[in-house]
Design an enzyme around this catalytic site. Sequence first.
Site, short mmCIF file in Angstrom:
data_model
loop_
_atom_site.label_atom_id
_atom_site.label_comp_id
_atom_site.label_asym_id
_atom_site.label_seq_id
_atom_site.Cartn_x
_atom_site.Cartn_y
_atom_site.Cartn_z
N GLN A 122 2.09 -6.31 -3.53
CA GLN A 122 2.59 -6.57 -2.17
C GLN A 122 3.93 -5.83 -1.98
O GLN A 122 4.15 -4.83 -2.64
CB GLN A 122 2.75 -8.07 -1.88
CG GLN A 122 1.43 -8.78 -1.68
CD GLN A 122 0.70 -9.05 -2.97
OE1 GLN A 122 1.21 -9.67 -3.87
NE2 GLN A 122 -0.52 -8.58 -3.07
N GLY B 218 -4.12 -4.13 -4.20
CA GLY B 218 -5.09 -3.08 -4.49
C GLY B 218 -4.35 -1.83 -4.92
O GLY B 218 -3.73 -1.17 -4.08
N HIS B 219 -4.37 -1.55 -6.21
CA HIS B 219 -3.60 -0.40 -6.71
C HIS B 219 -4.55 0.65 -7.28
O HIS B 219 -5.35 0.36 -8.15
CB HIS B 219 -2.61 -0.86 -7.78
CG HIS B 219 -1.63 -1.86 -7.26
ND1 HIS B 219 -0.86 -2.64 -8.04
CD2 HIS B 219 -1.32 -2.20 -5.98
CE1 HIS B 219 -0.10 -3.44 -7.28
NE2 HIS B 219 -0.38 -3.18 -6.04
N ASP C 237 0.81 -1.22 0.00
CA ASP C 237 0.00 0.00 0.00
C ASP C 237 0.85 1.28 0.00
O ASP C 237 0.49 2.27 0.61
CB ASP C 237 -0.95 0.02 1.22
CG ASP C 237 -1.79 -1.24 1.29
OD1 ASP C 237 -2.21 -1.71 0.21
OD2 ASP C 237 -2.00 -1.75 2.40
N LYS D 244 2.00 2.23 -5.17
CA LYS D 244 2.72 1.75 -6.35
C LYS D 244 1.97 2.10 -7.64
O LYS D 244 2.58 2.42 -8.65
CB LYS D 244 2.90 0.22 -6.28
CG LYS D 244 3.80 -0.22 -5.14
CD LYS D 244 3.94 -1.72 -5.05
CE LYS D 244 2.78 -2.45 -4.42
NZ LYS D 244 2.55 -2.25 -2.99
P1 IMO Z 1 -0.65 -4.15 -2.39
O1 IMO Z 1 -0.21 -4.65 -3.72
C1 IMO Z 1 -0.95 -4.65 1.89
C2 IMO Z 1 -1.01 -8.73 3.48
C3 IMO Z 1 -2.30 -9.16 4.15
C4 IMO Z 1 -1.76 -10.14 5.18
C5 IMO Z 1 -0.61 -10.83 4.44
C6 IMO Z 1 -0.98 -12.18 3.84
O2 IMO Z 1 -1.92 -3.40 -2.41
O3 IMO Z 1 0.46 -3.39 -1.72
P2 IMO Z 1 -2.43 -12.84 1.70
O4 IMO Z 1 -3.88 -12.59 1.40
O5 IMO Z 1 -1.50 -12.23 0.70
O6 IMO Z 1 -2.11 -14.26 1.98
O7 IMO Z 1 -2.20 -12.07 3.10
O8 IMO Z 1 -0.22 -9.92 3.42
N1 IMO Z 1 -1.15 -8.21 2.11
C7 IMO Z 1 -1.10 -6.91 1.77
N2 IMO Z 1 -0.99 -5.81 2.54
N3 IMO Z 1 -1.01 -4.51 0.55
C8 IMO Z 1 -1.07 -5.59 -0.23
O9 IMO Z 1 -0.98 -5.51 -1.57
C9 IMO Z 1 -1.17 -6.87 0.37
N4 IMO Z 1 -1.30 -8.13 -0.09
C10 IMO Z 1 -1.27 -8.94 0.98
O10 IMO Z 1 -2.96 -8.09 4.75
O11 IMO Z 1 -1.19 -9.43 6.27
MG MG Z 2 -3.18 -3.12 -0.67
#
Ligand code: IMO
Ligand code: MG
Length: 421
Positions: free
Chosen positions: A221, A41-42, A14, A17
């Site tokens: 992520q 979530g972008h 988050d 990106k």
């Molecule tokens: P973006 O691309 C923030 C976190 C989840 C959880 C851990 C494992 O938007 O930056 P999962 O469903 O992947 O097995 O969850 O990773 N998580 C994220 N946190 N932004 C994300 O994506 C995330 N994708 C997974 O909250 O702690």
């Molecule tokens: Mg996110």
Amino acid sequence: MKNVNVVLGAFYGDEGKGKVIDYLSGDAKYAVRFSGGNNAGHQVEVDGIKFAFHLLPSGILHKGTKAVLGNGVVIDPKVLIEEINNLKKYGYDCKNLYISEKAHVIFPYHIAFDQMQEDIRENKIGTTKRGIGPAYCDKYERCGIRMEDFISRNFKEMLKVNVKNKNTILKAFKHEKLNFNEIYKEYKEYAKILKPYVCDTTTMLHKAIKKNEYILCEGAQATLLDIDFGSYPYVTSSNPTIGGVSTGTGIGAKYINEVYGVIKAYSSRVGEGPYVTELLDATGDKIRELGHEYGTTTKRPRRCGWLDIVALNYSIRINGLTAIAMNHLDTVGKLDKIKLCVAYEYKGKKTEFFRTNMDFLNGSTPVYEEFEGNFGDISKCKTFDELPEKAKAYVRRIEELTDTPIKFIGTGASRDNIIVR
Ligand code: IMO
Ligand code: MG
């Protein structure tokens, strides 16, 4: 020839990106997602319209850019079709989308397992419950269904075996069983819709490299959520770090040029796990409100805290970051005082090196430097020189502590609120 640039998350996700990718993919021939799935979530704001992408590469908004879902991605077909249909409403035909035949498909049993495992876990991870972890488990277990299988005649038989096996486990945990016929009926329709997009994206990218076409790889992520280098077990199930670019696309390391790490001028984390600079006070709440720190994917309130140079330097080393993109300078500029974590204190000793060991992370306290806030409105600043001195001082200190240039600075939510240096 080095014609591949990479944008990836340097913290816990988050970081904004989407905005940086949107800027950098303007002249890209290819925008490629290499890891994760719709746990991402972008957000990109174009002409006042907010687009939230979970699966599609944000570069798809540029009509001259080919948007690729690489082999490292796990794909929920239902979500992908929804995203495609939504974009069509805004006049994007999505004919520029290409899906790797080697990407794995997420099925309802993955989502059911993600939910069930979170329910029975004593130390919850706080996953997004999108079936991401279980889908990667099947990939490594070698019972996953790839896109090429999904659109082939073998799909029915493969699905039947998987549903049967998963039901054995679901039954053992007294969980509701899944109905093969229902799933097959629904998913074979999805397969028909997605078939035209599926191809050998690895060869496609190799041809592009040969022609010296510009490829931008979009991270989802982030580094501290990496399965190997993140705060295990509170991580995602893939490699969102630089190694994931090669394994998730088929692009060799020697073709990679710039690696941009995205951060915020503060930090946030969603889900469970250690977080050394977390603020559990009114300042943390204020940052959450000022930065609108609520999940794009799960709507959960995000945990907020100060920027952590110890973690950032780790991320720089893991990924070989060549530059930093920093969002939300405007947000920290609304606070009276800003803190920057420059070291940790662990067992009475100061350290500048990050480790993912749980005792270390849980037992470390941040050592802060303090900066003046109240920058005033910086959203109209187009160059670094136009920023107020207080803002420049904060940016320069981060560069000094990381020995890495901050090439992009986000000064507001819109596509135009960006300073490029
Ligand atoms: P973006 O691309 C923030 C976190 C989840 C959880 C851990 C494992 O938007 O930056 P999962 O469903 O992947 O097995 O969850 O990773 N998580 C994220 N946190 N932004 C994300 O994506 C995330 N994708 C997974 O909250 O702690
Ligand atoms: Mg996110």
